[in-house]
Design a protein around this motif. Structure first.
Motif, short mmCIF file in Angstrom:
data_model
loop_
_atom_site.label_atom_id
_atom_site.label_comp_id
_atom_site.label_asym_id
_atom_site.label_seq_id
_atom_site.Cartn_x
_atom_site.Cartn_y
_atom_site.Cartn_z
N GLY A 84 0.79 -1.22 0.00
CA GLY A 84 0.00 0.00 0.00
C GLY A 84 0.82 1.27 0.00
N ILE A 85 1.49 1.57 -1.10
CA ILE A 85 2.26 2.81 -1.22
C ILE A 85 1.29 3.97 -1.45
CG2 ILE A 85 4.01 4.02 -2.58
CD1 ILE A 85 5.14 1.68 -0.91
N ILE A 86 1.50 5.06 -0.74
CA ILE A 86 0.67 6.26 -0.87
C ILE A 86 1.27 7.14 -1.97
CG2 ILE A 86 -0.01 8.42 0.27
CD1 ILE A 86 -1.51 6.14 1.49
N ASP A 87 0.41 7.62 -2.87
CA ASP A 87 0.80 8.51 -3.96
C ASP A 87 -0.11 9.73 -3.89
OD1 ASP A 87 1.83 9.58 -6.31
OD2 ASP A 87 0.70 8.23 -7.61
N GLU A 108 -5.39 4.16 -5.29
CA GLU A 108 -6.40 3.53 -4.43
C GLU A 108 -7.09 4.52 -3.49
OE1 GLU A 108 -7.25 0.01 -4.38
OE2 GLU A 108 -6.28 0.28 -6.32
N ASN A 109 -6.54 5.73 -3.37
CA ASN A 109 -7.13 6.76 -2.50
C ASN A 109 -7.66 7.94 -3.31
OD1 ASN A 109 -6.71 5.59 0.19
ND2 ASN A 109 -4.56 5.65 -0.43
N GLU A 110 -7.84 7.72 -4.62
CA GLU A 110 -8.38 8.74 -5.52
C GLU A 110 -9.69 9.31 -4.97
OE1 GLU A 110 -8.10 10.97 -8.98
OE2 GLU A 110 -6.86 9.18 -8.80
N GLY A 111 -9.82 10.62 -5.06
CA GLY A 111 -11.04 11.27 -4.60
C GLY A 111 -10.91 11.90 -3.22
N LEU A 112 -9.87 11.53 -2.49
CA LEU A 112 -9.66 12.09 -1.16
C LEU A 112 -8.75 13.32 -1.26
CD1 LEU A 112 -9.94 11.98 1.93
CD2 LEU A 112 -7.98 10.39 1.96
N ILE A 113 -9.20 14.41 -0.69
CA ILE A 113 -8.38 15.62 -0.56
C ILE A 113 -8.48 16.05 0.89
CG2 ILE A 113 -7.93 17.98 -1.33
CD1 ILE A 113 -9.40 17.32 -3.93
N TYR A 142 -8.22 8.50 8.52
CA TYR A 142 -7.59 9.51 7.68
C TYR A 142 -6.08 9.61 7.90
CZ TYR A 142 -12.26 10.79 6.32
OH TYR A 142 -13.54 10.75 5.82
N TYR A 143 -5.50 8.73 8.70
CA TYR A 143 -4.05 8.67 8.81
C TYR A 143 -3.53 7.98 7.55
CZ TYR A 143 -4.18 9.71 13.86
OH TYR A 143 -4.34 10.30 15.09
N ASN A 144 -2.43 8.47 7.03
CA ASN A 144 -1.85 7.86 5.83
C ASN A 144 -1.51 6.39 6.04
OD1 ASN A 144 -1.10 9.92 3.46
ND2 ASN A 144 -1.10 10.99 5.41
N ALA A 145 -1.07 6.03 7.25
CA ALA A 145 -0.75 4.63 7.53
C ALA A 145 -2.00 3.76 7.38
CB ALA A 145 -0.15 4.48 8.93
N TYR A 146 -3.15 4.25 7.81
CA TYR A 146 -4.40 3.52 7.65
C TYR A 146 -4.79 3.44 6.17
CZ TYR A 146 -9.25 2.07 8.18
OH TYR A 146 -10.44 1.38 8.08
N LEU A 147 -4.67 4.57 5.47
CA LEU A 147 -5.03 4.63 4.05
C LEU A 147 -4.17 3.69 3.21
CD1 LEU A 147 -5.52 8.48 3.70
CD2 LEU A 147 -7.31 6.74 3.49
N SER A 148 -2.94 3.44 3.64
CA SER A 148 -2.06 2.54 2.88
C SER A 148 -2.59 1.10 2.91
CB SER A 148 -0.63 2.60 3.42
OG SER A 148 -0.53 2.01 4.69
N LYS A 149 -3.35 0.74 3.93
CA LYS A 149 -3.89 -0.62 4.07
C LYS A 149 -5.38 -0.71 3.74
CE LYS A 149 -0.92 -1.89 8.00
NZ LYS A 149 0.19 -2.34 7.28
N ASN A 150 -6.09 0.40 3.89
CA ASN A 150 -7.55 0.44 3.73
C ASN A 150 -7.90 1.59 2.78
OD1 ASN A 150 -8.30 -1.52 6.04
ND2 ASN A 150 -6.90 -0.06 6.96
N SER A 151 -7.81 1.34 1.52
CA SER A 151 -7.96 2.36 0.49
C SER A 151 -9.29 3.12 0.58
CB SER A 151 -7.85 1.75 -0.90
OG SER A 151 -6.63 1.05 -1.00
N PHE A 152 -9.20 4.40 0.36
CA PHE A 152 -10.37 5.29 0.40
C PHE A 152 -11.45 4.84 -0.58
CE2 PHE A 152 -12.46 9.32 -0.96
CZ PHE A 152 -13.04 9.67 0.24
N ILE A 153 -11.07 4.33 -1.75
CA ILE A 153 -12.07 3.93 -2.75
C ILE A 153 -12.90 2.73 -2.29
CG2 ILE A 153 -10.78 4.87 -4.71
CD1 ILE A 153 -9.95 1.99 -5.40
N ASN A 154 -12.46 2.04 -1.23
CA ASN A 154 -13.19 0.88 -0.72
C ASN A 154 -14.07 1.19 0.48
OD1 ASN A 154 -12.10 -0.92 -2.63
ND2 ASN A 154 -10.26 -1.14 -1.39
N TRP A 155 -14.13 2.43 0.91
CA TRP A 155 -14.93 2.79 2.09
C TRP A 155 -16.39 2.73 1.76
CZ3 TRP A 155 -12.41 7.52 4.92
CH2 TRP A 155 -11.09 7.20 5.24
#
Length: 155
Positions: A84-87, A108-113, A142-155
């Motif tokens: 889960g690399i954050i870009d 995988e976190n597209e749409g989050l700002i 909303y921690y980046n470490a969480y987002l790396s494992k649990n992508s925003f697009i899957n919420w």
């Protein structure tokens, strides 16, 4: 070495016109447990290794240690990171006496700002721009470490 920050969702792209800086960031986690995170980050033409401790009860404060490393070292360390690399692109926006760091996520976190502001104390007053939305400081999703494992697009 204590970081005090608050996080907010962003409601419009108006911040882009106000930004004085913009850098692409690629980061990964060697350890992403809540008690301690070890992050490798390449930001523009610089690279960093960062260790963060557990968040305070308010979610605003935590220990942070950061050291600049060579880009080639960071690239090698990224290969060892957990899945889960954050870009993202980070925009820096001056508002009043503070600078907001606004991250626009991709992949995988597209749409989050999301915007973060670092403060000198948890009770410090700061100016809120019109594009600043709901506060999510206490929400660990909303921690980046969480987002790396649990992508925003899957919420």
């Amino acid at each position: 070495m204590i970081e005090i920050e608050r996080k907010f969702l962003v409601t419009s792209n108006a911040f882009k016109e106000e930004a004085f800086s913009k850098n692409r960031i690629k980061q990964g986690y060697l350890s992403a447990v809540p008690e301690r995170t070890v992050r490798v980050r390449i930001k523009g033409n610089k690279a960093f290794l960062t260790i963060k401790g557990a968040s305070s009860e308010s979610g605003m404060s935590r220990f942070e240690w950061e050291k600049e490393v060579l880009i080639n070292e960071a690239e090698s360390l990224l290969l060892l990171c957990e899945k889960g690399i954050i870009d993202k692109t980070r925009y820096e926006v001056k508002v009043g006496e503070h600078t907001y760091e606004v991250d626009e996520f991709y992949g995988e976190n597209e749409g989050l700002i999301m915007a973060e502001i670092e403060l000198k104390s948890e009770t410090e007053i700061f100016e809120k721009p019109l594009w600043l939305g709901q506060e999510v400081t206490r929400d660990s999703r909303y921690y980046n470490a969480y987002l790396s494992k649990n992508s925003f697009i899957n919420w």
